[in-house]
Write an enzyme that holds these catalytic residues in place. Structure first.
Site, PDB file in Angstrom:
ATOM      1  N   ASP A  68      -2.952  -1.853  -0.883  1.00 25.45           N
ATOM      2  CA  ASP A  68      -2.100  -1.764   0.300  1.00 25.45           C
ATOM      3  C   ASP A  68      -2.395  -2.882   1.298  1.00 25.45           C
ATOM      4  OD1 ASP A  68      -4.626  -0.792   0.922  1.00 25.45           O
ATOM      5  OD2 ASP A  68      -3.966   1.238   1.345  1.00 25.45           O
ATOM      6  N   ASP A 136      -7.161  12.822   5.483  1.00 23.30           N
ATOM      7  CA  ASP A 136      -5.963  13.639   5.271  1.00 23.30           C
ATOM      8  C   ASP A 136      -5.523  13.643   3.806  1.00 23.30           C
ATOM      9  OD1 ASP A 136      -4.933  11.106   4.949  1.00 23.30           O
ATOM     10  OD2 ASP A 136      -3.401  11.273   6.528  1.00 23.30           O
ATOM     11  N   HIS A 138      -5.035  10.972   1.873  1.00 19.58           N
ATOM     12  CA  HIS A 138      -4.230   9.852   1.374  1.00 19.58           C
ATOM     13  C   HIS A 138      -5.021   8.978   0.409  1.00 19.58           C
ATOM     14  CE1 HIS A 138      -5.547   7.410   5.079  1.00 19.58           C
ATOM     15  NE2 HIS A 138      -5.922   6.653   4.070  1.00 19.58           N
ATOM     16  N   GLU A 143       0.619   8.631   2.614  1.00 20.92           N
ATOM     17  CA  GLU A 143       0.322   9.714   3.545  1.00 20.92           C
ATOM     18  C   GLU A 143       0.887  11.038   3.026  1.00 20.92           C
ATOM     19  OE1 GLU A 143      -1.816   9.095   5.592  1.00 20.92           O
ATOM     20  OE2 GLU A 143      -1.395   7.501   7.028  1.00 20.92           O
TER      21      GLU A 143
HETATM   22  C1  GLP Z   1      -7.739   3.352   4.385  1.00 24.92           C
HETATM   23  C2  GLP Z   1      -7.282   2.745   3.060  1.00 24.92           C
HETATM   24  C3  GLP Z   1      -7.572   3.666   1.894  1.00 24.92           C
HETATM   25  C4  GLP Z   1      -8.978   4.196   2.017  1.00 24.92           C
HETATM   26  C5  GLP Z   1      -9.094   5.059   3.244  1.00 24.92           C
HETATM   27  C6  GLP Z   1     -10.483   5.656   3.444  1.00 24.92           C
HETATM   28  O1  GLP Z   1      -6.758   3.964   5.114  1.00 24.92           O
HETATM   29  N1  GLP Z   1      -5.903   2.384   3.043  1.00 24.92           N
HETATM   30  O2  GLP Z   1      -7.373   2.967   0.665  1.00 24.92           O
HETATM   31  O3  GLP Z   1      -9.311   4.955   0.876  1.00 24.92           O
HETATM   32  O4  GLP Z   1      -8.768   4.281   4.372  1.00 24.92           O
HETATM   33  O5  GLP Z   1     -11.322   4.761   4.119  1.00 24.92           O
HETATM   34  P1  GLP Z   1     -12.881   4.909   4.189  1.00 24.92           P
HETATM   35  O6  GLP Z   1     -13.378   4.670   2.800  1.00 24.92           O
HETATM   36  O7  GLP Z   1     -13.341   3.829   5.128  1.00 24.92           O
HETATM   37  O8  GLP Z   1     -13.175   6.274   4.672  1.00 24.92           O
END
Ligand code: GLP
Length: 262
Positions: A68, A136, A138, A143
């Site tokens: 993304d 959440d 995702h 989302e």
């Molecule tokens: C972001 C990314 C996701 C990731 C998520 C969790 O929003 N787009 O791909 O898995 O956050 O992030 P973290 O690993 O820092 O908790």
């Protein structure tokens, strides 16, 4: 699903990195990696980079596709996913930057999804998709409410995701409001999934996506639809799993050659 519960977050990185290295070696040097941003996969990336550095893993001809990108954030911004992937994956893995692609959040976002899907297809599809998970539920930036069949497209970020990611910016107002993300259907097309999570803040999401119903409300629950998904978590992220003892029993039961040392 293969569920591996590690004693702490440091072991999550080592074990998940070993898993990815094992899968990548089986595919060969032309492996196509799917890579995620966020803090969760950093330990995994460090373990893979260690194996590349000491010659145990050859990624010289590998390609990578990021999940993304934010819309409208200059790629020179250190928190753009172009910059994050360059810093955490491309350089440490020694990948050719020309073989690493990130969705186009800065150009024509209406066509960015189709263009990205075509690029993944032209590369022969993703062999190993690395995933984190948001609080959440995702994955990528899909989302809650994302179609389980969705493809790469522009999405609106939830207030919770923007608040979670505000730590990377000076304030929540600076977090972009939109993104271009691979869809859940795109992610499901990858040949292997390796999802990592650690810490108590992920316990609810891990319980929901591993043991709850498959649902657009918890997008990460698509791991249950995939025939080759590995989930690597620490005790804190596993703390709400009802069947945690059973998952540990399954791992302990594996023959030595199949077991990753947690
Ligand atoms: C972001 C990314 C996701 C990731 C998520 C969790 O929003 N787009 O791909 O898995 O956050 O992030 P973290 O690993 O820092 O908790």
């Amino acid at each position: 699903m293969e569920i591996i519960i590690c004693p702490d977050s440091q072991r999550v990185g080592v074990v998940a990195g070993a898993k990815v290295a094992q899968l990548a070696a089986a595919v060969g040097p032309k492996v196509v990696l799917g890579v995620a941003t966020g803090s969760s996969p950093l330990g995994l990336y460090a373990e893979v980079a260690r194996r590349v550095a000491d010659g145990r893993l050859d990624l010289s001809e590998a390609r990578a596709f990021a999940l993304d990108e934010y819309v409208g954030l200059d790629y020179s911004h250190p928190e753009s996913y172009h910059a994050v992937i360059d810093r955490t994956v491309t350089r440490p893995f020694g990948l050719d930057p020309a073989r690493v692609q990130v969705p186009d959040g800065g150009g024509d976002v209406q066509t960015a999804g189709q263009r990205y899907e075509a690029a993944i297809k032209a590369a022969g599809g993703v062999d190993i998709q690395i995933l984190g998970v948001g609080t959440d539920g995702h994955v990528g930036f899909n989302e809650p409410g994302s179609s389980l069949a969705s493809r790469t497209r522009m999405m609106t970020l939830t207030a919770q995701t923007r608040a979670d990611n505000a730590r990377f910016f000076d304030s929540v107002d600076q977090v972009p409001t939109h993104c271009v993300t691979q869809g859940l259907g795109t992610i499901l097309d990858a040949r292997h999934l390796v999802l990592v999570a650690d810490g108590p803040a992920k316990a609810e999401a891990i319980a929901a996506i591993v043991e709850g119903p498959v649902s657009a409300f918890w997008p990460g629950s698509i791991v249950q639809l995939h025939e080759d998904a590995t989930i690597v978590v620490d005790e804190a992220a596993a703390s709400r799993l009802v069947l945690a003892d059973y998952y540990k029993l399954v791992q302990a039961d594996l023959p030595d050659w199949a077991r990753l040392d947690v």
